[in-house]
Scaffold this motif. Structure first.
Motif, PDB file in Angstrom:
ATOM      1  N   UNK A   1       0.852  -1.177   0.000  1.00  8.75           N
ATOM      2  CA  UNK A   1       0.000   0.000   0.000  1.00  8.75           C
ATOM      3  C   UNK A   1       0.894   1.235   0.000  1.00  8.75           C
ATOM      4  N   UNK A   2       0.555   2.197  -0.843  1.00 14.77           N
ATOM      5  CA  UNK A   2       1.274   3.460  -0.862  1.00 14.77           C
ATOM      6  C   UNK A   2       0.717   4.344   0.242  1.00 14.77           C
ATOM      7  N   UNK A   3       1.595   4.958   1.006  1.00 10.76           N
ATOM      8  CA  UNK A   3       1.181   5.750   2.155  1.00 10.76           C
ATOM      9  C   UNK A   3       1.046   7.223   1.769  1.00 10.76           C
ATOM     10  N   UNK A   4       0.239   7.966   2.488  1.00 13.72           N
ATOM     11  CA  UNK A   4       0.021   9.376   2.140  1.00 13.72           C
ATOM     12  C   UNK A   4       1.292  10.226   2.115  1.00 13.72           C
ATOM     13  N   UNK A   5       2.295   9.835   2.890  1.00  8.25           N
ATOM     14  CA  UNK A   5       3.537  10.619   2.937  1.00  8.25           C
ATOM     15  C   UNK A   5       4.519  10.250   1.829  1.00  8.25           C
ATOM     16  N   UNK A   6       4.093   9.393   0.881  1.00 15.59           N
ATOM     17  CA  UNK A   6       4.968   8.983  -0.220  1.00 15.59           C
ATOM     18  C   UNK A   6       5.735   7.708   0.048  1.00 15.59           C
ATOM     19  N   UNK A   7       5.562   7.132   1.226  1.00 15.82           N
ATOM     20  CA  UNK A   7       6.225   5.882   1.551  1.00 15.82           C
ATOM     21  C   UNK A   7       5.448   4.669   1.050  1.00 15.82           C
ATOM     22  N   UNK A   8       5.997   3.507   1.323  1.00 14.70           N
ATOM     23  CA  UNK A   8       5.418   2.259   0.826  1.00 14.70           C
ATOM     24  C   UNK A   8       5.481   1.209   1.936  1.00 14.70           C
ATOM     25  N   UNK A   9       4.360   0.539   2.175  1.00 14.20           N
ATOM     26  CA  UNK A   9       4.320  -0.580   3.133  1.00 14.20           C
ATOM     27  C   UNK A   9       4.154  -1.875   2.348  1.00 14.20           C
ATOM     28  N   UNK A  10       5.036  -2.835   2.620  1.00 20.05           N
ATOM     29  CA  UNK A  10       5.048  -4.113   1.901  1.00 20.05           C
ATOM     30  C   UNK A  10       4.886  -5.243   2.913  1.00 20.05           C
TER      31      UNK A  10
END
Length: 312
Positions: A191-200
């Motif tokens: 999922x792409x996070x609102x702050x531009x990060x990524x959770x895998x």
């Protein structure tokens, strides 16, 4: 618990294999040897006293690793220094790096690793290697049984600034669609996070069977992804900053239940206690079967430069 030292890497020198010292003797030997078969039997091989320089290594790498892989989706800090050649883990010199099989959390891992010592440290800095079948056998029955269902890894990768690695560095691209294609092929969720990060998130087995020997081996990085594997003070500091689900990396059992800290400590400590240290000399090459052998790093002082390359 397994505590003896029945296994150690095979050490090959010019005298031992009857070739002239220097890079030419090594080329002669490799050209006449089924290196893949030899490595499966030995599990790890040290090539020593062949007077290899970094330039020699670059021209000879294809003889060791004919299909070098990029370190894509790697969680360890490294610097790329050549064609799919990297520095070894760039953690501070005073820390021990616990045993692990490279990219065991990934859907596609290298079958062979090559380490090259460009500069040996003044003190310490050995690369411990452990027979992964012995590591599995060294664990208590209840620990092995608890991991039968596998593990779930979670990564939080920032988008350019933050704790841990960025998704751009991790996947060696700045294009989100290329990252998504990779993760889809890896059977991972994200999922792409609102702050531009990524959770895998990835579900993986805790053990594997070697395709040639059939040996079952311990093959996961639960102890390295778990905060308890970092030590009490570091774990407490991280938890004070972030909830566990937001740490750069974390791990649970496959069903999402927490892994007990005492299991993590046992896995880490028994891997290290059953390891054999490879002490470096400049020009040494260490080749390992990544399924059959885990590796780590001992603390050191002075400058140390060890390069690593990987192959399927």
């Amino acid at each position: 618990m397994v505590g003896d030292r029945e296994w150690s890497p095979l050490e090959l020198t010019p005298n031992a294999i009857g070739v002239s010292p220097g890079p030419e003797g090594l080329v002669e030997y490799l050209a006449a040897t089924d290196l893949r078969e030899q490595l499966v039997k030995a599990k790890a091989i040290v090539f020593r006293d062949f007077r290899l320089s970094p330039r020699d290594l670059e021209s000879k790498l294809d003889l060791f690793l004919p299909n070098r892989l990029a370190y894509v989706h790697g969680n360890s800090p490294r610097t790329k220094v050549g064609k799919n050649v990297y520095t070894s883990t760039e953690y501070p010199a005073e820390f021990t790096i616990s045993m692990h099989n490279e990219l065991s959390y990934s859907h596609h891992w290298p079958t062979r690793l090559l380490f090259f010592c460009e500069q040996a440290p003044a003190i310490g800095g050995a690369t411990p290697v452990v027979d992964s079948t012995r590591w599995l056998a060294a664990l208590d029955d209840d620990v092995r049984d608890a991991f039968r269902g596998g593990v779930r890894y979670t990564q939080n990768l920032h988008g350019g600034a933050g704790l841990g690695k960025s998704w751009q560095d991790t996947f060696e691209t700045g294009k989100p669609d290329e990252v998504e294609e990779f993760l889809a092929q890896a059977d991972a969720s994200w999922v792409w996070k609102p702050d531009g990060g990524l959770r895998v998130s990835q579900l993986r087995p805790s053990t594997r069977k070697h395709p040639v020997t059939g040996d079952e081996v311990w093959f996961n990085q639960a102890d390295q992804w778990h905060a308890a594997g970092l030590g009490d003070e570091t774990a407490a500091a991280l938890r004070a900053i972030l909830p566990e689900e937001d740490l750069p990396q974390s791990v649970t059992f496959a069903d999402g239940s927490p892994i007990p800290e005492e299991y993590v400590v046992q896995i880490r400590d028994r891997g290290l206690s059953n390891a054999v240290d490879v002490y470096w000399q400049a020009g040494d090459v260490l080749l390992v079967d990544n399924l059959l052998v885990g590796h780590g790093r001992r603390p050191f002082s002075g400058n140390r430069r060890v390069l690593v390359a990987m192959s399927d």
